[in-house]
Scaffold this motif. Structure first.
Motif, PDB file in Angstrom:
ATOM      1  N   GLY A 197       0.819  -1.211   0.000  1.00  0.00           N
ATOM      2  CA  GLY A 197       0.000   0.000   0.000  1.00  0.00           C
ATOM      3  C   GLY A 197       0.850   1.256   0.000  1.00  0.00           C
ATOM      4  N   LEU A 198       1.927   1.241   0.822  1.00  0.00           N
ATOM      5  CA  LEU A 198       2.836   2.387   0.843  1.00  0.00           C
ATOM      6  C   LEU A 198       3.497   2.589  -0.513  1.00  0.00           C
ATOM      7  CD1 LEU A 198       4.672   2.040   4.287  1.00  0.00           C
ATOM      8  CD2 LEU A 198       3.131   3.881   3.585  1.00  0.00           C
ATOM      9  N   SER A 199       3.948   1.498  -1.126  1.00  0.00           N
ATOM     10  CA  SER A 199       4.637   1.619  -2.416  1.00  0.00           C
ATOM     11  C   SER A 199       3.696   2.070  -3.524  1.00  0.00           C
ATOM     12  CB  SER A 199       5.277   0.279  -2.794  1.00  0.00           C
ATOM     13  OG  SER A 199       4.288  -0.712  -3.026  1.00  0.00           O
ATOM     14  N   ILE A 200       2.394   1.816  -3.361  1.00  0.00           N
ATOM     15  CA  ILE A 200       1.419   2.253  -4.355  1.00  0.00           C
ATOM     16  C   ILE A 200       1.045   3.718  -4.150  1.00  0.00           C
ATOM     17  CG2 ILE A 200      -0.981   1.974  -5.116  1.00  0.00           C
ATOM     18  CD1 ILE A 200      -0.649  -1.039  -4.478  1.00  0.00           C
ATOM     19  N   LEU A 201       0.839   4.116  -2.905  1.00  0.00           N
ATOM     20  CA  LEU A 201       0.333   5.456  -2.610  1.00  0.00           C
ATOM     21  C   LEU A 201       1.424   6.527  -2.638  1.00  0.00           C
ATOM     22  CD1 LEU A 201      -2.136   4.594   0.300  1.00  0.00           C
ATOM     23  CD2 LEU A 201      -2.703   5.094  -2.084  1.00  0.00           C
ATOM     24  N   ILE A 202       2.647   6.165  -2.293  1.00  0.00           N
ATOM     25  CA  ILE A 202       3.734   7.146  -2.246  1.00  0.00           C
ATOM     26  C   ILE A 202       4.341   7.275  -3.635  1.00  0.00           C
ATOM     27  CG2 ILE A 202       6.012   7.640  -1.265  1.00  0.00           C
ATOM     28  CD1 ILE A 202       5.096   6.249   1.260  1.00  0.00           C
ATOM     29  N   THR A 227      10.541   3.519  -2.136  1.00  0.00           N
ATOM     30  CA  THR A 227      11.550   2.624  -1.572  1.00  0.00           C
ATOM     31  C   THR A 227      12.076   3.108  -0.220  1.00  0.00           C
ATOM     32  OG1 THR A 227      12.211   1.745  -3.723  1.00  0.00           O
ATOM     33  CG2 THR A 227      13.823   1.589  -1.949  1.00  0.00           C
ATOM     34  N   PRO A 228      12.504   4.389  -0.099  1.00  0.00           N
ATOM     35  CA  PRO A 228      12.957   4.821   1.240  1.00  0.00           C
ATOM     36  C   PRO A 228      11.860   4.768   2.288  1.00  0.00           C
ATOM     37  CG  PRO A 228      12.873   6.678  -0.288  1.00  0.00           C
ATOM     38  CD  PRO A 228      12.724   5.436  -1.103  1.00  0.00           C
ATOM     39  N   ALA A 229      10.606   5.017   1.885  1.00  0.00           N
ATOM     40  CA  ALA A 229       9.509   4.969   2.857  1.00  0.00           C
ATOM     41  C   ALA A 229       9.308   3.555   3.387  1.00  0.00           C
ATOM     42  CB  ALA A 229       8.224   5.481   2.218  1.00  0.00           C
ATOM     43  N   VAL A 230       9.295   2.559   2.501  1.00  0.00           N
ATOM     44  CA  VAL A 230       9.080   1.177   2.937  1.00  0.00           C
ATOM     45  C   VAL A 230      10.273   0.675   3.748  1.00  0.00           C
ATOM     46  CG1 VAL A 230       8.682  -1.189   2.169  1.00  0.00           C
ATOM     47  CG2 VAL A 230       7.544   0.687   1.000  1.00  0.00           C
ATOM     48  N   LEU A 231      11.487   1.042   3.335  1.00  0.00           N
ATOM     49  CA  LEU A 231      12.665   0.620   4.083  1.00  0.00           C
ATOM     50  C   LEU A 231      12.712   1.254   5.468  1.00  0.00           C
ATOM     51  CD1 LEU A 231      15.369   0.733   1.256  1.00  0.00           C
ATOM     52  CD2 LEU A 231      14.640  -1.294   2.525  1.00  0.00           C
ATOM     53  N   GLY A 232      12.356   2.534   5.545  1.00  0.00           N
ATOM     54  CA  GLY A 232      12.299   3.182   6.857  1.00  0.00           C
ATOM     55  C   GLY A 232      11.241   2.571   7.738  1.00  0.00           C
ATOM     56  N   TYR A 233      10.102   2.248   7.140  1.00  0.00           N
ATOM     57  CA  TYR A 233       9.006   1.589   7.857  1.00  0.00           C
ATOM     58  C   TYR A 233       9.465   0.229   8.379  1.00  0.00           C
ATOM     59  CZ  TYR A 233       4.540  -1.030   8.023  1.00  0.00           C
ATOM     60  OH  TYR A 233       3.488  -1.819   8.374  1.00  0.00           O
ATOM     61  N   GLU A 234      10.214  -0.508   7.552  1.00  0.00           N
ATOM     62  CA  GLU A 234      10.728  -1.809   7.971  1.00  0.00           C
ATOM     63  C   GLU A 234      11.684  -1.666   9.151  1.00  0.00           C
ATOM     64  OE1 GLU A 234      13.474  -5.485   6.272  1.00  0.00           O
ATOM     65  OE2 GLU A 234      12.805  -3.906   4.905  1.00  0.00           O
ATOM     66  N   ALA A 235      12.584  -0.673   9.086  1.00  0.00           N
ATOM     67  CA  ALA A 235      13.532  -0.457  10.181  1.00  0.00           C
ATOM     68  C   ALA A 235      12.803  -0.169  11.492  1.00  0.00           C
ATOM     69  CB  ALA A 235      14.475   0.695   9.834  1.00  0.00           C
ATOM     70  N   LEU A 236      11.744   0.632  11.426  1.00  0.00           N
ATOM     71  CA  LEU A 236      10.976   0.945  12.632  1.00  0.00           C
ATOM     72  C   LEU A 236      10.283  -0.297  13.183  1.00  0.00           C
ATOM     73  CD1 LEU A 236       9.391   4.376  11.615  1.00  0.00           C
ATOM     74  CD2 LEU A 236      11.251   3.981  13.246  1.00  0.00           C
ATOM     75  N   ALA A 242       7.817  -5.567  -0.661  1.00  0.00           N
ATOM     76  CA  ALA A 242       7.299  -4.487  -1.496  1.00  0.00           C
ATOM     77  C   ALA A 242       8.376  -3.502  -1.901  1.00  0.00           C
ATOM     78  CB  ALA A 242       6.187  -3.745  -0.751  1.00  0.00           C
ATOM     79  N   VAL A 243       9.593  -3.672  -1.398  1.00  0.00           N
ATOM     80  CA  VAL A 243      10.645  -2.690  -1.677  1.00  0.00           C
ATOM     81  C   VAL A 243      11.025  -2.703  -3.148  1.00  0.00           C
ATOM     82  CG1 VAL A 243      13.047  -2.066  -1.229  1.00  0.00           C
ATOM     83  CG2 VAL A 243      11.552  -2.730   0.664  1.00  0.00           C
ATOM     84  N   LEU A 244      11.290  -3.885  -3.684  1.00  0.00           N
ATOM     85  CA  LEU A 244      11.729  -3.989  -5.060  1.00  0.00           C
ATOM     86  C   LEU A 244      10.852  -4.976  -5.817  1.00  0.00           C
ATOM     87  CD1 LEU A 244      15.593  -4.224  -4.617  1.00  0.00           C
ATOM     88  CD2 LEU A 244      14.296  -2.249  -5.362  1.00  0.00           C
ATOM     89  N   ALA A 245      10.501  -4.612  -7.020  1.00  0.00           N
ATOM     90  CA  ALA A 245       9.831  -5.566  -7.892  1.00  0.00           C
ATOM     91  C   ALA A 245      10.871  -6.549  -8.404  1.00  0.00           C
ATOM     92  CB  ALA A 245       9.166  -4.842  -9.052  1.00  0.00           C
ATOM     93  N   GLN A 246      10.433  -7.533  -9.156  1.00  0.00           N
ATOM     94  CA  GLN A 246      11.378  -8.517  -9.671  1.00  0.00           C
ATOM     95  C   GLN A 246      12.343  -7.842 -10.630  1.00  0.00           C
ATOM     96  OE1 GLN A 246       9.741 -12.220 -10.862  1.00  0.00           O
ATOM     97  NE2 GLN A 246      11.397 -12.702 -12.229  1.00  0.00           N
ATOM     98  N   VAL A 247      13.635  -7.990 -10.355  1.00  0.00           N
ATOM     99  CA  VAL A 247      14.660  -7.461 -11.238  1.00  0.00           C
ATOM    100  C   VAL A 247      14.844  -8.442 -12.377  1.00  0.00           C
ATOM    101  CG1 VAL A 247      17.071  -6.724 -11.377  1.00  0.00           C
ATOM    102  CG2 VAL A 247      15.767  -6.358  -9.273  1.00  0.00           C
ATOM    103  N   LYS A 248      14.920  -7.946 -13.592  1.00  0.00           N
ATOM    104  CA  LYS A 248      14.994  -8.829 -14.753  1.00  0.00           C
ATOM    105  C   LYS A 248      16.197  -9.757 -14.633  1.00  0.00           C
ATOM    106  CE  LYS A 248      15.058  -8.861 -19.791  1.00  0.00           C
ATOM    107  NZ  LYS A 248      15.123  -8.035 -21.020  1.00  0.00           N
TER     108      LYS A 248
END
Length: 224
Positions: free
Chosen positions: A74-79, A85-94, A125-131
């Motif tokens: 949801g964060l990766s869609i709305l932001i 990416t920084p928002a989800v990673l920061g959220y994960e750290a918290l 949700a941080v990264l989609a599949q890298v080719k």
């Protein structure tokens, strides 16, 4: 964010998932904080044996992981894209820090483990599949099969000779991360969670710097 940064971040996150999973496995006596296939199997075994006293914890972990996946996605869609990416990673750290704080304050295993599972669900949700290979996820069964498939293609000369390297790196990242988690927990116990929290926070900072650079490099809209 270029492909090299995506691949590198994905491998670091895969190692981080292995670290947290090994720590959770030791702490929870055989359950996982990111490997939900294992928890689902355990849940089914407990249900099959009518061992309802042990059903709760794997169910909590599965629910936490699913909730984290929903919240992180949801964060990766709305932001907006550069800042997702920084928002989800920061959220994960918290979330990892919350698991540490709760774990130190409350001896009940399920509560701290819940936050760890939410953090791992969010990480996907941080990264989609890298080719070329899947990176930055908390599971590597698909990567391991892809490794075998690409090794077969290389041996039969039906695919690139080194196409298997990426999937092998993903599996190795999880292996190294899990080894580090087991060693760190043996020495630091729950305080070992400071390490993945710091890694997530550092990656969030780096991603934010990339986002700022992207913003400054964008051309200004023409004056009307």
């Amino acid at each position: 964010m270029n492909r090299s940064w995506q691949v590198g971040t994905g491998l670091v996150l895969t190692a981080l998932a292995g670290f947290v999973d090994a720590l959770g496995f030791v702490r929870l006596g055989g359950l996982y904080t990111s490997f939900m296939s294992g928890n689902t199997t355990q849940l089914s075994v407990f249900l099959g044996h009518a061992d309802f006293a042990h059903v709760v914890l794997p169910a909590i972990l599965i629910g936490g992981f699913l909730g984290g996946a929903i919240l992180g996605s949801g964060l990766s869609i709305l932001i907006p894209s550069p800042w997702a990416t920084p928002a989800v990673l920061g959220y994960e750290a918290l979330l990892i820090l919350a698991a540490l704080g709760v774990g130190l304050a409350i001896p009940e295993l399920g509560i701290a483990a819940f936050f760890m599972a939410v953090a791992m669900g969010s990480q996907n949700a941080v990264l989609a599949q890298v080719k070329g290979f899947r990176a930055g996820t908390t599971f590597v069964t698909g990567a391991l099969f892809s490794l075998g498939q690409k090794v077969a293609q290389a041996l039969t000369r039906t695919g690139p000779p080194f196409g298997w390297v990426g999937d092998g790196a993903v599996w190795a990242a999880l292996l190294v991360g899990a080894f580090g988690g087991a060693v760190a927990y043996a020495r630091l116990e729950l305080y070992a969670l400071f390490i993945p929290a710091a890694v997530s926070g550092l990656l969030a900072l780096v991603a934010a710097i990339f986002a700022l650079r992207h913003r400054t490099m964008m051309p200004e809209p023409p004056a009307t």
